[in-house]
Design a protein around this motif. Structure first.
Motif, PDB file in Angstrom:
ATOM      1  N   SER A 107       0.814  -1.206   0.000  1.00  0.00           N
ATOM      2  CA  SER A 107       0.000   0.000   0.000  1.00  0.00           C
ATOM      3  C   SER A 107       0.849   1.259   0.000  1.00  0.00           C
ATOM      4  O   SER A 107       0.496   2.253  -0.610  1.00  0.00           O
ATOM      5  CB  SER A 107      -0.944  -0.010   1.212  1.00  0.00           C
ATOM      6  OG  SER A 107      -0.152   0.033   2.399  1.00  0.00           O
ATOM      7  N   GLU A 154       0.997   6.503 -13.896  1.00  0.00           N
ATOM      8  CA  GLU A 154      -0.182   7.368 -14.009  1.00  0.00           C
ATOM      9  C   GLU A 154       0.054   8.709 -13.321  1.00  0.00           C
ATOM     10  O   GLU A 154      -0.344   9.761 -13.839  1.00  0.00           O
ATOM     11  CB  GLU A 154      -1.388   6.664 -13.386  1.00  0.00           C
ATOM     12  CG  GLU A 154      -2.676   7.418 -13.578  1.00  0.00           C
ATOM     13  CD  GLU A 154      -3.860   6.668 -12.975  1.00  0.00           C
ATOM     14  OE1 GLU A 154      -4.961   7.218 -13.046  1.00  0.00           O
ATOM     15  OE2 GLU A 154      -3.673   5.560 -12.438  1.00  0.00           O
ATOM     16  N   LYS A 155       0.720   8.676 -12.184  1.00  0.00           N
ATOM     17  CA  LYS A 155       1.042   9.937 -11.501  1.00  0.00           C
ATOM     18  C   LYS A 155       2.046  10.757 -12.313  1.00  0.00           C
ATOM     19  O   LYS A 155       1.978  11.986 -12.333  1.00  0.00           O
ATOM     20  CB  LYS A 155       1.622   9.646 -10.118  1.00  0.00           C
ATOM     21  CG  LYS A 155       0.602   9.144  -9.131  1.00  0.00           C
ATOM     22  CD  LYS A 155       1.263   8.821  -7.800  1.00  0.00           C
ATOM     23  CE  LYS A 155       0.277   8.170  -6.860  1.00  0.00           C
ATOM     24  NZ  LYS A 155       0.914   7.761  -5.600  1.00  0.00           N
ATOM     25  N   GLY A 182       3.041   1.122  -3.898  1.00  0.00           N
ATOM     26  CA  GLY A 182       2.259   1.332  -5.114  1.00  0.00           C
ATOM     27  C   GLY A 182       2.831   0.531  -6.273  1.00  0.00           C
ATOM     28  O   GLY A 182       3.987   0.133  -6.274  1.00  0.00           O
ATOM     29  N   SER A 183       1.992   0.297  -7.275  1.00  0.00           N
ATOM     30  CA  SER A 183       2.438  -0.475  -8.433  1.00  0.00           C
ATOM     31  C   SER A 183       3.111   0.446  -9.445  1.00  0.00           C
ATOM     32  O   SER A 183       3.062   1.667  -9.347  1.00  0.00           O
ATOM     33  CB  SER A 183       1.252  -1.189  -9.076  1.00  0.00           C
ATOM     34  OG  SER A 183       0.424  -0.249  -9.698  1.00  0.00           O
ATOM     35  N   SER A 241       0.534   2.710 -11.181  1.00  0.00           N
ATOM     36  CA  SER A 241       0.088   3.898 -10.442  1.00  0.00           C
ATOM     37  C   SER A 241       1.161   4.976 -10.465  1.00  0.00           C
ATOM     38  O   SER A 241       0.855   6.167 -10.576  1.00  0.00           O
ATOM     39  CB  SER A 241      -0.276   3.526  -9.005  1.00  0.00           C
ATOM     40  OG  SER A 241       0.865   3.035  -8.320  1.00  0.00           O
ATOM     41  N   ARG A 242       2.430   4.581 -10.392  1.00  0.00           N
ATOM     42  CA  ARG A 242       3.509   5.562 -10.496  1.00  0.00           C
ATOM     43  C   ARG A 242       3.539   6.189 -11.895  1.00  0.00           C
ATOM     44  O   ARG A 242       3.746   7.388 -12.036  1.00  0.00           O
ATOM     45  CB  ARG A 242       4.857   4.914 -10.185  1.00  0.00           C
ATOM     46  CG  ARG A 242       5.051   4.690  -8.704  1.00  0.00           C
ATOM     47  CD  ARG A 242       6.476   4.284  -8.438  1.00  0.00           C
ATOM     48  NE  ARG A 242       6.423   2.948  -7.824  1.00  0.00           N
ATOM     49  CZ  ARG A 242       7.361   2.042  -7.901  1.00  0.00           C
ATOM     50  NH1 ARG A 242       8.457   2.290  -8.557  1.00  0.00           N
ATOM     51  NH2 ARG A 242       7.216   0.880  -7.322  1.00  0.00           N
TER      52      ARG A 242
END
Length: 121
Positions: free
Chosen positions: A13, A23-24, A16-17, A20-21
């Protein structure tokens, strides 16, 4: 009796995957916040068409390379057959071999040299 509950791994948690990194980092949802950006559509279609053309051209070139390799193998096989048949023909057409083969038919080689025929006008 205890019920099963889903427990989040604390290491996952906080970390992060990779998606997700990504996407950020990219923040692509900001581009679609006000709807589909139609002004970029011709560029996207053009790049897509070029990509499809590039992939098709690559497949066509690889198919031709495979065809050329297959034809080169066939040419080498035919060249080897030609060389073998030519050597056999040259051996069979020697005077001694022809004389040996026609001796079975009862035909013998002439011992007299050929004479020249001259016709006077």
């Amino acid at each position: 009796m205890a019920t099963n509950s889903y427990r989040i791994n604390e290491k996952q948690s906080t970390r992060g995957s990779i998606f997700s990194r990504l996407e950020k980092l990219v923040r692509i949802d900001a581009a679609f916040a006000h709807g589909l950006p139609v002004k970029y559509l011709p560029h996207i279609l053009f790049v897509t068409a070029i990509g499809i053309f590039y992939i098709g051209n690559n497949h066509y070139a690889e198919k031709n390379i495979r065809k050329i390799d297959r034809l080169k193998e066939q040419v080498e096989d035919l060249r080897a057959d030609y060389t073998t048949l030519k050597a056999d023909y040259m051996y069979a057409s020697k005077q001694s071999e022809v004389a040996k083969n026609v001796k079975k038919l009862g035909i013998t080689e002439s011992l007299q040299p050929p004479e020249k025929i001259v016709i006077k006008k």
